[in-house]
Each structure stands twice: as structure tokens, then as C-alpha cells.
Design an enzyme around this catalytic site. Sequence first.
Site, PDB file in Angstrom:
ATOM      1  N   GLU A 131      12.004   9.914   4.097  1.00  0.00           N
ATOM      2  CA  GLU A 131      11.176  10.823   3.303  1.00  0.00           C
ATOM      3  C   GLU A 131      12.011  11.809   2.490  1.00  0.00           C
ATOM      4  OE1 GLU A 131       9.739  14.212   6.377  1.00  0.00           O
ATOM      5  OE2 GLU A 131       9.575  12.146   7.086  1.00  0.00           O
TER       6      GLU A 131
ATOM      7  N   ARG B 249      -1.257   0.744   0.310  1.00  0.00           N
ATOM      8  CA  ARG B 249      -0.278   1.020   1.352  1.00  0.00           C
ATOM      9  C   ARG B 249      -0.397  -0.008   2.487  1.00  0.00           C
ATOM     10  NH1 ARG B 249       0.840   7.227   2.731  1.00  0.00           N
ATOM     11  NH2 ARG B 249       2.749   6.200   3.481  1.00  0.00           N
TER      12      ARG B 249
ATOM     13  N   HIS C  42       5.551   3.474   0.714  1.00  0.00           N
ATOM     14  CA  HIS C  42       5.104   4.852   0.916  1.00  0.00           C
ATOM     15  C   HIS C  42       3.990   5.197  -0.088  1.00  0.00           C
ATOM     16  CE1 HIS C  42       8.215   6.908   3.710  1.00  0.00           C
ATOM     17  NE2 HIS C  42       8.036   5.647   4.057  1.00  0.00           N
TER      18      HIS C  42
ATOM     19  N   SER D 136       6.822   0.910   8.844  1.00  0.00           N
ATOM     20  CA  SER D 136       6.489   2.316   9.069  1.00  0.00           C
ATOM     21  C   SER D 136       6.493   2.627  10.558  1.00  0.00           C
ATOM     22  CB  SER D 136       5.116   2.667   8.493  1.00  0.00           C
ATOM     23  OG  SER D 136       4.763   4.005   8.828  1.00  0.00           O
TER      24      SER D 136
END
Length: 427
Positions: free
Chosen positions: A314, A124, A341, A170
Site C-alpha cells: 500500500e 476487484r 487494488h 490479497s
Amino acid sequence: MTEPLPWLAPHRTSPFVGEVLVPGSKSLTNRALILAALGDGPSTLTRPLGSRDTQLMTAALTALGATVERDGMTWTVSPIARGGSEPVTVDCGLAGTVMRFVPLLAALGSAPVTFDGDEHARRRPMATTIASLRSLGVEVDDDGRDALPFTVMADGGVRGGEISIDASSSSQFVSALLLIAPLLPLGIDLRHTGAVLPSLPHIEMTVAELRRRGVRVETPEPGRWVVHPGPIDALDVEIEPDLSNAGVFIAGALVTGGSVRVRSWPEHTDQAGDAWSRIVPAFGGTVERDGDDLVFSAGGTLDGIDLDLHDVGELTPVVAAMAALAGGPSHLRGVAHLRGHETDRLAALVAEIRRLGGDADETDDGLVIRPRPLHGATFRTYDDHRMAHAAVVLGLRVPDLLVENVVTTIKTYPNFAPVWERLMTSG
């Protein structure tokens, strides 16, 4: 360790009509835990989420010197005790809020803290977290990986001030800095320098939670946050239901032509999952408020959609599952950041929809899904709870669909599989 056998997803030939009360929000629970651990006195959380992600967060905060006392649906958090100098290790699992928020908390201490996690966690994006720490003057030993594992070599000397980061992969990179900013002597004047920020509601949630605790936060222009130094007030809070987790039940109602009542849906919230009240009408369904609840109902058909999900990425896996069952093609946009993700969600969704006989392609920033007849197969989850949610929605309309490692849903929803099975096989 032996992998669990694939789980046969419930299949329905009739509309699902029911009601649900989903567990507490993971995003709110973990923010409340951190702010309580940094507060000026003990705080109590009512109806927090008890899942793998929040267990990892409580373990991390305990390792840093906080205490968390649990009494059923009430958790009391006492702040981190300062002054510890013993090295500790934090297990991040696959929790983005742990791997990106807690290293900044560790920088406030005076001992080395090592961070590691699951195999997927090591892939990640973490470069911005590490760069943020170094911009604050904190030494980080990562062997040049810009990824887990790494060690934060805290010395108690972080002062804050002006800092610029690229958080385009992010929003958690912004929230991490905002959460610790009040305790820095200079606060933080933070600027985002990259492309359009993803998942902006999560940053707005962080700002709102800081302000609830007496922190002065200014947003003088888009992509800039000024947090003034000062105490974080202790605060007793009740955690809202997790509206993102409600989405799988909403989708279940729509794809079967039924309806679902989601209990205790907040009238005003910063949760990304609140977007379901706009997504459902795009699919041809209806949304009605009935007291404290929202009722989501299918329309005459399940329409194809063209949606920008940039701020609510999401939700994409469950939306994609619905799109694969719709009556026309769908285009999901603005979610290139999903490649970083829990897994590369865009590639994973294309692979699994195709595995069932569907027609899906990646674009630069999303997906194109063209409905085709689907058949049963084993749907891989890649240890990603949202992929498992997508799978069970498809299983309602696709017989003999097996879900690999459905237990991965414990990340944000304990006992999800038995709850889903009970609801979807009744009536």
C-alpha cells in the site's frame, strides 16, 4: 453528477519543515469494529478513524444488527443481535475490508445479505471470498461473476474446520476468515495454498487483535493458522495513528529537502506503515525517535532505491512518486498484487508518471522508474486515495500539477486536501 474540478497541488521551492498527527489507523479501526461487533459485550474505541471506509464498515455492521454510538472521538459498539431474518443490502463502496470481511460475518447470520459497491469495486478480486464462503457450506448467488454484486444466503449453519484458500492476491482473504473463526463451533484450521502471501503485516495485525481479546490462535507453520473456538472478549482500545497515511507527509519532507515530526509513532506496531522507518534511509534520509515521536529528515540527496515492497504494497504509490524525483533509477519489487487494488496501481502509476514526462515501466512484479524532468499536467487518481497521495508529493516539485478528484482521499483521511494545503503553503 458533475465531476469536481481538478485541484492545483501546492508547489514548494523551499524545504518543508513541520509536524503532523495523522488520524487513526483505518486497518485497526475496521478490525476493532468487527471484533467489537462479534464480542461478548460492548467495547469502546478511542480515536478511531472517521473516514469513508470506516463509515461504510459501521453502516455494514449496523445493517447486520450491531449498534455504534458516537461521542466525539469515542465510539461504543454493542455486538450484533442474533436472530434477524430480514434481507439486507451492504454498500461496500471501494473498501476492501468491507467487501472481504463483512460477507464472512454475514455467513454467521440467518438472512440473505446482498453486497455491492462502487464501479471500481466490481472489478476487484473477490473469487477467494466467494470460494471461502462456499467451502464453509454457505450458498452464494453471484451469477457466476466471482465479483460484486453477490448475495450471501446465510442459514446459521456454518461450523468451520479445515479450509484451504489461495490468498496470493490479497491478505484480506485470510484476515476475513480469522476474524469469524472463534465463533464457529469447530474454529478454523486455515492453510494458504498459493504463492507468497502479500501484506503479511496485516495478517499479523489480525492475529494480534484476536489474541488481545482472549482468542487462542496458533501458527504452527508459515501459511497456516489455527483459531480455536471461544468467546471474543469485549475490549476498550485506543486506535494508533495511521502510519501509512503518515507516509505522504514523510515523502513531502524528503522530496523538498526538509524534515517532519510525526507525533505519537508507536514503538511497537503491526502496521505496514511502520516500514517508513526503513524506506527513508534507503532514499538517503534519516529517522530519529524523540520521545513518543519519530522525526524524518532528508539527506543531502534523494537517492534511487531498489526495494521489495511485497509486505507493504500500500506504500508503493507514494514511494513511486519519490522515486520519480530521485537522483537515480529505482526498482520497486514484489507488488504484482497491486494490480487488484482500488485500481491497477502499477498501470496507473506508469501512466501518470509518463503523463508528466517521466520514464516508468511495469515489470512482472513491480516498477522501474528512471528520473527525468517532469512538467505540469492533470494527474488522474482513478478514484484511488493512494494515487492522490502520490500526485500531491509530485506537485511539491512539479509546478502546475493538477490532481483529478483529490476528494477521493476521504477514503482514509478526512479533510486531507485542506490539511496538506495549509502545511505545504506555510513557512
